[in-house]
Design an enzyme around this catalytic site. Structure first.
Site, PDB file in Angstrom:
ATOM      1  N   ARG A 430       0.835  -1.199   0.068  1.00 50.61           N
ATOM      2  CA  ARG A 430      -0.088   0.047   0.111  1.00 50.61           C
ATOM      3  C   ARG A 430       1.006   1.129  -0.033  1.00 50.61           C
ATOM      4  NH1 ARG A 430      -0.952   4.589   3.606  1.00 50.61           N
ATOM      5  NH2 ARG A 430      -3.065   5.319   3.307  1.00 50.61           N
ATOM      6  N   ASP A 432       1.826   4.975   0.428  1.00 51.03           N
ATOM      7  CA  ASP A 432       1.242   5.933   1.215  1.00 51.03           C
ATOM      8  C   ASP A 432       1.688   7.379   0.393  1.00 51.03           C
ATOM      9  OD1 ASP A 432       0.019   6.864   3.772  1.00 51.03           O
ATOM     10  OD2 ASP A 432       2.040   8.095   3.494  1.00 51.03           O
ATOM     11  N   HIS A 436       1.600  12.866  -3.332  1.00 52.89           N
ATOM     12  CA  HIS A 436       2.691  13.829  -3.244  1.00 52.89           C
ATOM     13  C   HIS A 436       3.734  13.438  -3.794  1.00 52.89           C
ATOM     14  CE1 HIS A 436      -0.371  15.901  -0.543  1.00 52.89           C
ATOM     15  NE2 HIS A 436      -0.634  14.789  -0.069  1.00 52.89           N
ATOM     16  N   GLU A 469      -2.564   5.202  -2.667  1.00 52.81           N
ATOM     17  CA  GLU A 469      -3.249   6.076  -1.941  1.00 52.81           C
ATOM     18  C   GLU A 469      -3.104   7.519  -2.805  1.00 52.81           C
ATOM     19  OE1 GLU A 469      -4.270   8.462   2.099  1.00 52.81           O
ATOM     20  OE2 GLU A 469      -2.362   8.661   1.134  1.00 52.81           O
ATOM     21  N   ASN A 535     -11.219   4.056   5.834  1.00 48.37           N
ATOM     22  CA  ASN A 535      -9.728   3.404   5.935  1.00 48.37           C
ATOM     23  C   ASN A 535      -9.418   4.045   7.611  1.00 48.37           C
ATOM     24  OD1 ASN A 535      -9.008   6.037   5.573  1.00 48.37           O
ATOM     25  ND2 ASN A 535      -7.694   5.545   3.844  1.00 48.37           N
TER      26      ASN A 535
END
Ligand code: LAG
Ligand code: CA
Length: 722
Positions: A430, A432, A436, A469, A535
């Site tokens: 996953r 994160d 960004h 994400e 989440n």
């Protein structure tokens, strides 16, 4: 498919050397085993490649014998004295000394040259992998192997059948060498004549034994290298994983449970006792690398990395690795939450400490345990304009030191960390805060990752599963679509829509947009989307989504939303598993030493000690079984009103929702064969009896169903009572 499994198996066997505990070489010997249910079941007796499996276990046995007979040798300064210590009187020592000496001498010669040959051969193979030759003379085997590779430039031209044929030919040679070594060591251990040999011969033997030990160690690493290189060979033969959208669930399993903040030992047990038996597909663990020890031990400290050492409130690397293997044995894949957009943010004091004891100075951008320094970060600026992609990607998210992923050293460190996790057997990541990070940089990082290892039952040459994400609710400069070519993307609109519908703010008919057909043009493409009701962020007001988001605190609505997410045909589903919280910073249940508490379990299977364990709720775990059962069937016969929404999954399952505050009775078409069905939300079929509501389906497949307010009824073939 058969070929695919076979490659998996053979590589598995040859590379068992990677399993922790098996380590041939000067540091000692550990356990070694080839047993694996998948391995055994993958071969049918009539398969010509059966031979490979037999041979590989022969090799395994031989290596085991070698280990058994040589256990302490390499650890002692003088191998000869080790041998004599091992020597036991036996009838075989009736040999005359001189015979014995010369026999043993030639044995040693034979063995050490055999080892050298095997080592060289493996190294050759490693350098240039299997082509398509025919082997005549076994002694030319390895060279032919290598030479045949010289002309192969296009991986797609490689024929796996022929490679397997070659395996068939080279493995006997390996088996022969290993057996020689095993026999030799056996005879060495069973005689005391070693004491009597002349010092000149001793010296020679010592040299040779040492070279043998070196040979072993080289062979081990060469075998490992062979296995690691193998994946570059037949890429795309079996399964296209270039989109990194394959979660690698074992058959008849699905759904990823996020065991938020759980400890590794507890996760391992949960895999064995609950996730495996209830046929969940995988588990997501919270960030496992070293992160900031915050004063309040807030959950979000995990999102402030200090180094890539695996040491967290959840446990050590050793515990993590054990957990992965125990989960795998239970049929459950493991995914790791990976935070690489940034490192820790400056705090009120300097230095700050991490969970592995490392220090850092985020203001000065000093993270010596990696090591990162100011040159590895973007220039200092705060994210303050979500309409400006550069600002979003190159400035700091809430003052978290922003790593520069265009820097090659930074990439190297990230890739090193992820590859290490792959070595430990994880199925994917996953990622994160992808919003960004620049997709171009992510692509380079992902492309540098090794394939997931066949050692852990992945298809050969497969790329790790990646779900990113990217919070995109439609109004910012960065869009989720920029990332769908790189891997799966979390569809945050799902949380919003499903929350608004079951929260009663949107018509039930809007659920249609959360089906594969109805989602086109609204949501991300189904094959690249991961969906969830809530989440770890938005369940507590972090991230985005606000009051629309449902969580465990609104139980009936939440169960509906999760049941829908598991019943529909869109995306890959994740189930949140929480601890109870009353403020949004609150960390996991902990004891007075700030050690995370293990969950306790009540007699009905629910969790205690502050853990919510939504994944154990009977409604949710039964919907996982439903999901697995209807997998691959079309979602059709949608029947919707403002308050209700129903659909069939082929002729295997039926589900209906009522998102209103009223009881509703209506006739639905269930697509199921006539009979009585147990609703798996209110109960289950136990010893032939339904513990919940029984629904009668008539000969037309229709049923009159009464739905309480905010409720759901789910029927499927396995819940047919009569
Ligand atoms: C994420 N995805 O993009 C995570 O899912 C989310 O949980 C992370 O934020 C965030 N990005 C950064 O990885 C969480 C909390 C934040 C927390 C942050 C760092 O939602 O609240 O920030 O982790 O620990 C905290 C404080 C902030 C402060 C910041 C820096 O809450 O007030 O500005 O630390 O000191
Ligand atoms: Ca960034």
């Amino acid at each position: 498919m058969k070929q695919l499994l076979i490659i998996v198996c053979c590589t598995l066997v040859v590379t068992n050397a990677q399993f922790p505990g098996f380590n041939i070489g000067p540091s000692g010997f550990g356990g070694f085993s080839f047993s694996s249910p998948l391995f055994n079941s993958s071969f049918t007796p009539s398969n010509p490649l059966d031979r490979i499996s037999k041979l590989t276990s022969t090799i395994g046995n031989a290596v085991n014998n070698v280990q058994r007979n040589l256990p302490r040798l390499p650890q002692l300064p003088n191998p000869i004295s080790a041998f004599s210590r091992f020597a036991r009187p036996s009838s075989s020592s009736v040999n005359s000394n001189s015979n014995f000496n010369s026999n043993q001498n030639s044995n040693v010669n034979r063995v050490s040259s055999g080892v050298d040959a095997a080592r060289n051969a493996f190294n050759e193979i490693m350098n240039r992998l299997p082509g398509v030759p025919n082997f005549g003379n076994p002694s030319d085997l390895f060279n032919s192997f290598r030479d045949s590779m010289n002309n192969i430039t296009d991986q797609r031209a490689v024929n796996p059948d022929q490679i397997l044929n070659q395996m068939n030919q080279f493995l006997p040679e390996v088996a022969r060498v290993m057996n020689n070594i095993a026999n030799y060591t056996k005879s060495a251990a069973n005689t005391d004549a070693w004491r009597n040999i002349s010092s000149a011969i001793r010296q020679q033997m010592q040299d040779r034994i040492q070279s043998m030990v070196r040979g072993f160690s080289n062979i081990t690493s060469a075998i490992r290298n062979v296995a690691n290189s193998l994946p570059n060979l037949v890429a795309n033969q079996a399964l296209n994983t270039t989109l990194r959208n394959q979660p690698f669930f074992f058959p008849n399993r699905s759904g990823i449970v996020h065991l938020f903040e759980w400890k590794f030992d507890d996760i391992a047990e949960e895999c064995e006792k609950v996730l495996g038996p209830n046929r969940y597909g995988g588990v997501q663990v919270s960030p496992i690398n070293e992160y900031l020890v915050s004063s309040s031990r807030a959950w979000w400290e995990r999102y402030q990395p200090v180094s890539y050492e695996i040491k967290s409130r959840s446990g050590t690397e050793r515990q993590f690795s054990d957990m992965v293997q125990r989960c795998l044995k239970a049929g459950v894949r493991v995914y790791v939450d990976v935070v690489v957009n940034h490192m820790a943010a400056p705090g009120s004091s300097t230095p700050l400490y991490g969970t592995a004891g490392s220090t850092c100075d985020p203001l000065a951008r000093e993270f010596p345990a990696v090591p990162f320094n100011a040159s590895h970060f973007h220039a200092d600026c705060l994210i303050d304009d979500y309409n400006n992609a550069t600002n979003v990607r190159d400035c700091e998210l809430g003052s978290l030191a922003d790593l520069d992923q265009s820097n090659s050293f930074v990439r190297e460190k990230i890739v090193g960390y992820l590859n290490h996790l792959i070595d430990l057997g994880v199925a994917g990541f996953r990622m994160d805060a992808c919003k960004h990070m620049d997709p171009e940089d992510l692509k380079i990082i992902y492309d540098s990752l090794k394939p997931v290892s066949p050692l852990y039952f992945y298809p050969p040459f497969a790329r790790p599963f990646i779900y990113q994400e990217v919070i995109d609710l439609g109004s910012e400069a960065v869009s989720a679509k920029e990332y769908t070519d790189l891997g799966v993307v979390m569809e945050f609109q799902w949380c919003l829509v499903v929350g608004d519908i079951f929260g009663g703010n949107l018509s039930a008919a809007a659920l249609e947009m959360l089906t594969k057909n109805g989602s086109t043009g609204v949501l991300l493409p189904s094959s690249q989307a991961l969906v969830f009701v809530d989440n770890h962020d938005n369940q507590r007001g972090h991230g985005a989504g606000g009051a629309s988001i449902l969580n465990y605190k609104q139980k009936p609505q939440y169960i509906q939303a999760v049941a829908f997410t598991l019943a529909t045909d869109y995306g890959i589903a994740r189930v949140m598993s929480s601890y109870d919280f009353s403020n949004s910073d609150q960390g996991p249940p902990e004891d007075s030493l700030q050690i995370i508490k293990s969950p306790g379990f009540a007699a009905d299977g629910s969790c205690t000690n502050g853990w919510v364990c939504e994944h154990r709720w009977p409604e949710i775990r039964r919907m996982i079984l439903f999901k697995n059962y209807v997998d691959g069937t079309p979602l059709d016969h949608i029947q919707s009103t403002n308050e209700t929404f129903a659909f069939c999954r082929g002729e295997k399952g039926f589900i209906v929702f009522n998102n209103s505050e009223d009881t509703i009775t209506q006739v639905y078409h269930t697509c199921l064969p006539q009979g009585q069905y147990c609703d798996i939300i209110s109960g289950e079929l136990s010893k032939g009896a339904c513990t919940g509501t029984v629904i009668n389906v008539d000969a037309n497949g229709d049923a009159q169903i009464t739905l309480a307010k905010n409720s759901v009824v789910a029927l499927y073939i396995p819940s047919k009572v009569v």
